[in-house]
Design an enzyme around this catalytic site. Structure first.
Site: not given
Ligand code: IPM
Ligand code: MG
Length: 357
Positions: A135, A189, A221, A245, A249
């Site tokens: 990042y 990884k 993975d 990240d 999710d």
């Molecule tokens: C998160 C989001 C952010 C990230 C984006 C919006 C920059 O996806 O907070 O997970 O990738 O960290």
């Molecule tokens: Mg995110």
């Protein structure tokens, strides 16, 4: 309690308003300062993280954020995209430790797309490193380059970690695991990437200071697969920024209701930024139907982690559980037979539950 409030874009202002009503109902002494972050800041100033916001965020003990981003800013150059505001505030405030709990509320057991026996009682914590990795790695860029004698567009990013960055996030994760079940899974990884080979080495070294915590390792993975196969094998997961990240999710959606999940991003001294895990949901912005519970629960995390107000945090969490138990649902978590509420009415329901507690 000095709190900088950044409602942001999309549904951000609506959900933040409800979270602030809940905070104010607790009658704790606090000073609130509102500022612009993300697309609204780009529109007003051309900068997703303007100087005035930087000042207020730096002076505050904690930051409460709604959400940033939306399709209307998609065409902008990278430096002016709303997300850059979020990345910049994380970096500037040194918020390296991102805590993302994924909890399945028993009242919402049917919300998951997975079989209920796979997810019933799910309660895991993802600890994501937030200020390093690909990042932020330099060099990075997109440019024209000579490739085999012809000009082509060429893009590159750099993944790197130094051992002190890895060690400090691992310590946060080991401490969290110690307070929970005593199990920590470090995700990397290492079979392909040197950065995560170092990650694994440092994880093994750090484990020596936490003999009471059982450390395991998993390749990313496989971790993605195990999270859907048998998520309850995990308690605390620690990983880098990019993998975190993605996995966070995925973990959030195991609960079927990303609208319920709060998060904390902490520095080394307990200062933190608190925000819901979901995004700005531009498709429903301004309609008064968004679920404010993740932001309300983010206030609970703020009270717990930055202000050590454990009782107040528990009161909010109990109030949220009680509105769910009463059958109140926003559209995202609605099931037949339940009572559907809009954003403001859900805020009212939480306030009412706080009063009777
Ligand atoms: C998160 C989001 C952010 C990230 C984006 C919006 C920059 O996806 O907070 O997970 O990738 O960290
Ligand atoms: Mg995110």
């Amino acid at each position: 309690m000095k709190i900088c409030v950044l409602p942001g874009d999309g549904i951000g202002p609506e959900i933040t308003a409800e979270a602030l009503r809940v905070l104010q109902a607790l009658a704790l002494p606090c000073e609130l300062n509102e500022a612009l972050l993300g697309g609204c800041a780009v529109d007003a100033t051309g900068d997703p993280y303007p100087p005035e916001t930087q000042r207020l965020a730096q002076e505050a003990d904690a930051v409460l954020l709604g959400a940033v981003g939306g399709p209307q800013w998609d065409g902008l150059p990278r430096a002016q995209r709303p997300e850059q505001g979020l990345l910049a505030i994380r970096k500037q405030l040194g918020l390296f430790a991102n805590l993302r709990p994924a909890i399945l509320y028993s009242e919402l057991a049917n919300a998951s797309t997975l079989k209920s026996e796979v997810v019933a009682g799910l309660d895991i914590l993802i600890v994501r490193e937030l200020t390093g990795d690909i990042y932020f790695g330099q060099p990075r860029g997109i440019e024209l380059r000579d490739v085999d004698g012809r000009q082509e567009r060429f893009a590159f990013n750099t993944m790197h970690y130094c051992e002190s960055e890895i060690r400090r996030i691992l310590r946060v994760a080991f401490e969290a695991a110690r307070r929970r079940s005593g199990r920590l899974c470090s995700v990397d990884k290492m079979n392909v990437l040197e950065t995560t080979q170092l990650w694994r080495e440092v994880a093994i070294e750090t484990a020596a200071d936490y003999p009471d915590v059982e450390l395991s390792h998993m390749l990313v993975d496989n971790a993605a697969m195990q999270l859907v196969r048998n998520p309850k094998q995990f308690d605390v997961i620690v990983t880098g920024n990019m993998f975190g990240d993605i996995l966070s999710d995925q973990a959030a959606m195991l609960t079927g209701s990303i609208g319920m999940l709060p998060s904390a991003s902490l520095d080394a001294d307990g200062k933190g930024l608190y925000e819901p895990c979901h995004g700005s949901a531009p498709d429903i912005a301004g309609q008064g139907v968004a679920n404010p519970l993740a932001t309300i629960l983010s206030v609970a995390m703020m009270l717990r982690y930055t202000f050590a107000q454990q009782d107040a945090a528990l009161r909010i969490e109990r109030a949220v559980k009680s509105v769910l138990a009463k059958g109140y649902r926003t559209a995202d978590i609605y099931e037949p037979g339940m009572q559907q509420l809009g954003t403001r009415a859900m805020g009212d329901a939480v306030l009412a539950a706080l009063q009777v507690d």
